[in-house]
Design a protein around this motif. Sequence first.
Motif, PDB file in Angstrom:
ATOM      1  N   TRP A 131       0.848  -1.198   0.000  1.00 54.18           N
ATOM      2  CA  TRP A 131       0.000   0.000   0.000  1.00 54.18           C
ATOM      3  C   TRP A 131       0.887   1.253   0.000  1.00 54.18           C
ATOM      4  N   LEU A 132       1.927   1.249   0.817  1.00 53.72           N
ATOM      5  CA  LEU A 132       2.814   2.414   0.915  1.00 53.72           C
ATOM      6  C   LEU A 132       3.488   2.685  -0.440  1.00 53.72           C
ATOM      7  N   ALA A 133       3.992   1.635  -1.059  1.00 54.42           N
ATOM      8  CA  ALA A 133       4.681   1.788  -2.350  1.00 54.42           C
ATOM      9  C   ALA A 133       3.732   2.393  -3.381  1.00 54.42           C
ATOM     10  N   GLU A 134       2.476   2.000  -3.322  1.00 52.11           N
ATOM     11  CA  GLU A 134       1.519   2.472  -4.337  1.00 52.11           C
ATOM     12  C   GLU A 134       0.976   3.862  -4.047  1.00 52.11           C
ATOM     13  N   HIS A 135       0.771   4.172  -2.781  1.00 53.12           N
ATOM     14  CA  HIS A 135       0.059   5.409  -2.439  1.00 53.12           C
ATOM     15  C   HIS A 135       0.958   6.517  -1.928  1.00 53.12           C
ATOM     16  N   GLU A 136       2.117   6.170  -1.385  1.00 52.57           N
ATOM     17  CA  GLU A 136       3.022   7.191  -0.849  1.00 52.57           C
ATOM     18  C   GLU A 136       4.446   6.866  -1.305  1.00 52.57           C
ATOM     19  N   PRO A 137       4.690   6.952  -2.610  1.00 50.08           N
ATOM     20  CA  PRO A 137       6.000   6.525  -3.121  1.00 50.08           C
ATOM     21  C   PRO A 137       7.164   7.293  -2.501  1.00 50.08           C
ATOM     22  N   GLY A 138       6.940   8.557  -2.154  1.00 52.71           N
ATOM     23  CA  GLY A 138       8.015   9.333  -1.522  1.00 52.71           C
ATOM     24  C   GLY A 138       8.393   8.716  -0.175  1.00 52.71           C
ATOM     25  N   ASN A 139       7.386   8.369   0.624  1.00 54.19           N
ATOM     26  CA  ASN A 139       7.654   7.721   1.917  1.00 54.19           C
ATOM     27  C   ASN A 139       8.289   6.342   1.719  1.00 54.19           C
ATOM     28  N   ALA A 140       7.845   5.646   0.674  1.00 50.99           N
ATOM     29  CA  ALA A 140       8.433   4.323   0.404  1.00 50.99           C
ATOM     30  C   ALA A 140       9.920   4.488   0.081  1.00 50.99           C
ATOM     31  N   ARG A 141      10.252   5.499  -0.725  1.00 49.26           N
ATOM     32  CA  ARG A 141      11.677   5.699  -1.095  1.00 49.26           C
ATOM     33  C   ARG A 141      12.522   6.067   0.118  1.00 49.26           C
ATOM     34  N   ARG A 142      11.922   6.815   1.070  1.00 49.51           N
ATOM     35  CA  ARG A 142      12.678   7.218   2.291  1.00 49.51           C
ATOM     36  C   ARG A 142      12.876   6.054   3.260  1.00 49.51           C
ATOM     37  N   THR A 143      12.131   4.977   3.063  1.00 49.17           N
ATOM     38  CA  THR A 143      12.160   3.873   4.032  1.00 49.17           C
ATOM     39  C   THR A 143      13.441   3.051   3.871  1.00 49.17           C
ATOM     40  N   ALA A 144      14.330   3.203   4.832  1.00 55.43           N
ATOM     41  CA  ALA A 144      15.607   2.467   4.781  1.00 55.43           C
ATOM     42  C   ALA A 144      15.507   1.150   5.547  1.00 55.43           C
ATOM     43  N   SER A 145      14.614   1.113   6.547  1.00 56.12           N
ATOM     44  CA  SER A 145      14.397  -0.149   7.254  1.00 56.12           C
ATOM     45  C   SER A 145      12.963  -0.201   7.749  1.00 56.12           C
ATOM     46  N   VAL A 146      12.469  -1.396   7.935  1.00 57.97           N
ATOM     47  CA  VAL A 146      11.096  -1.569   8.404  1.00 57.97           C
ATOM     48  C   VAL A 146      11.088  -2.567   9.557  1.00 57.97           C
ATOM     49  N   CYS A 147      10.300  -2.238  10.582  1.00 60.68           N
ATOM     50  CA  CYS A 147      10.229  -3.134  11.740  1.00 60.68           C
ATOM     51  C   CYS A 147       8.821  -3.101  12.320  1.00 60.68           C
ATOM     52  N   LEU A 148       8.629  -3.791  13.427  1.00 61.27           N
ATOM     53  CA  LEU A 148       7.320  -3.942  14.062  1.00 61.27           C
ATOM     54  C   LEU A 148       7.317  -3.175  15.391  1.00 61.27           C
ATOM     55  N   PRO A 149       6.118  -2.974  15.963  1.00 63.71           N
ATOM     56  CA  PRO A 149       6.063  -2.171  17.206  1.00 63.71           C
ATOM     57  C   PRO A 149       7.021  -2.664  18.305  1.00 63.71           C
ATOM     58  N   HIS A 150       7.064  -3.982  18.541  1.00 67.07           N
ATOM     59  CA  HIS A 150       7.929  -4.415  19.659  1.00 67.07           C
ATOM     60  C   HIS A 150       9.406  -4.268  19.299  1.00 67.07           C
ATOM     61  N   ASP A 151       9.732  -4.405  18.004  1.00 66.13           N
ATOM     62  CA  ASP A 151      11.130  -4.239  17.586  1.00 66.13           C
ATOM     63  C   ASP A 151      11.578  -2.800  17.852  1.00 66.13           C
ATOM     64  N   TRP A 152      10.661  -1.867  17.478  1.00 64.13           N
ATOM     65  CA  TRP A 152      11.011  -0.445  17.589  1.00 64.13           C
ATOM     66  C   TRP A 152      11.174  -0.037  19.057  1.00 64.13           C
ATOM     67  N   LEU A 153      10.242  -0.507  19.910  1.00 63.86           N
ATOM     68  CA  LEU A 153      10.331  -0.147  21.337  1.00 63.86           C
ATOM     69  C   LEU A 153      11.593  -0.749  21.970  1.00 63.86           C
ATOM     70  N   THR A 154      11.924  -1.970  21.596  1.00 63.18           N
ATOM     71  CA  THR A 154      13.144  -2.596  22.131  1.00 63.18           C
ATOM     72  C   THR A 154      14.363  -1.782  21.707  1.00 63.18           C
ATOM     73  N   TRP A 155      14.347  -1.340  20.464  1.00 65.37           N
ATOM     74  CA  TRP A 155      15.440  -0.545  19.900  1.00 65.37           C
ATOM     75  C   TRP A 155      15.584   0.785  20.646  1.00 65.37           C
ATOM     76  N   ARG A 156      14.419   1.429  20.925  1.00 64.56           N
ATOM     77  CA  ARG A 156      14.460   2.692  21.667  1.00 64.56           C
ATOM     78  C   ARG A 156      14.963   2.475  23.093  1.00 64.56           C
ATOM     79  N   LEU A 157      14.529   1.392  23.712  1.00 66.86           N
ATOM     80  CA  LEU A 157      14.956   1.133  25.090  1.00 66.86           C
ATOM     81  C   LEU A 157      16.458   0.906  25.172  1.00 66.86           C
ATOM     82  N   GLY A 158      17.006   0.383  24.095  1.00 62.78           N
ATOM     83  CA  GLY A 158      18.450   0.143  24.087  1.00 62.78           C
ATOM     84  C   GLY A 158      19.240   1.366  23.682  1.00 62.78           C
ATOM     85  N   GLY A 159      18.533   2.491  23.493  1.00 66.25           N
ATOM     86  CA  GLY A 159      19.208   3.699  23.026  1.00 66.25           C
ATOM     87  C   GLY A 159      19.954   4.414  24.133  1.00 66.25           C
TER      88      GLY A 159
END
Length: 475
Positions: A131-159
């Motif tokens: 959906w992102l690639a089709e509807h928001e190509p600019g955001n799709a191009r900016r996307t360097a990595s993709v993760c899930l809610p628990h991945d992101w929170l774990t990553w922030r906690l380790g910051g």
Amino acid sequence: MALVAGVDSSTQSCKVVIRDVETGALVRHGRAAHPGGTEVHPDVWWAALLAAVESAGGLDDVAALSVAAQQHGMVCLDATGEVVRDALLWNDTRSAGAARDLVAELGGPRRWAEAVGSVPVAAFTVAKLRWLAEHEPGNARRTASVCLPHDWLTWRLGGPAGDGGGRDGGELVTDRGDASGTGYWSPATGSYRTDLLEAAFGAVPGLPRVLGPREQAGELRAFGAGEAGRVPLAPGTGDNMAAALGVGAEPGDVVVSIGTSGTAFAVAATPSADPGGAVAGFADATGRFLPLVCTLNAARVLDAAARLLGVDPEGLDRLALEAPAGAGGLVCVPYLEGERTPNLPDATGSLHGLTLGTSTPAHLARAAVEGMLCHLADAFDALGLDPARVLLVGGGARSRAVRGIAPAVFGRPVVVPQPGEYVADGAARQAAWLLAGGDEPPLWETGGAERFEADATPDVRARYAEVRDTRFHDA
Ligand SMILES: Nc1ncnc2c1ncn2[C@@H]1O[C@H](COP(=O)(O)OP(=O)(O)O)[C@@H](O)[C@H]1O
Ligand SMILES: O=C(CO)[C@@H](O)[C@H](O)COP(=O)(O)O
């Protein structure tokens, strides 16, 4: 006494439990609300996590921590680690058409089930990325990595301590359970299907490394921690996988969870692949598997009925228990948010059988509870299991009417564990496992469960099925 912390960042709120490592005894807990809606900036989860931790008395004395969270949500990060756009949540159905296209492009549902154990619907991350690639190509191009809610929170906690957003390049990690909800990781082979991701998204962004069940995800750096002592982070997992760990589910059990979503799932020794698409062939948080059926409509059906009737949850219970079984023929098909199983993303709810006799608050309350439970019983049936035990968990399992009527609708006794936060508990148990080591998670006493029995009411399910099929057969 050594302590561990477990987090549940679910759809409606963030919950934190602090438990004794050895016994599992609950020492402190806290929570904070999430906003409504089906897209949310991850910073909102972070703020709720901070508030929930504070209301749980902080983390100064914990020895390990683990985060569980709602599955599937698409968190896109740019090359500097900034969030590209609000996360699309599991219950956001705008990606339904993208999911249909992906299924057709690969050659049908069977191909997907064979490839990744599940047939994608709007909920799956892979459909959201299309959906992102089709509807928001600019955001799709900016996307360097993709993760899930628990991945992101774990990553922030380790910051770094005091981190206010953005990161300095720490590694993103996930676990088997949450990875299995993306649609581009195979539970059967334990590897990413980057070919499917590329076909869906047109590129392969950076993906979290998939950790084993008790592999360390890093160290706690937020909250000023990590200076005086080292606090390891466990891999975390999706909320349903954590609930299985929290209630100590074993093969032979089916867990039915009544949260924002309704889910029915079982722990299995081997991976599953349902070409019909109803059963998602997830992995669990212990190295096994978790076939699961998920609906979009569960506890919020009760919230909506209570709102309509101008009562609180206890008032809804009282009304529902006043009315006769079957609500005099009044049937609620509760597809209030569209539906995922069956795959009817544009459906709406339906009330059938209004007469002068059934036009009472009690009949309406009963129809809402029975409709929600019949819908969950359909999910249970789709698993195709005859379990020794059915465990009822989630916020909706606190309802007296649900506990009383569920065994009648399911046609079998249900066991309701002591009210608690089983997702956060599962995360805490995973953190304790990280500390303890060993092949199995530590055994914790889960406390007194209550068993509910009632005479089966197959006629209630039959009438529900008749209305459901007449109303939605051609939807
Ligand atoms: N006593 C109760 N009776 C009925 N529903 C309840 C009760 N207590 C909580 N709930 C419902 O539980 C739901 C939240 O459940 P929860 O499992 O925490 O959801 P999630 O994990 O999706 O955020 C709410 O919709 C709320 O109305
Ligand atoms: O999408 C699924 C399962 O596949 C949902 O079960 C989400 O994981 C959200 O869970 P809750 O917030 O309703 O607990």
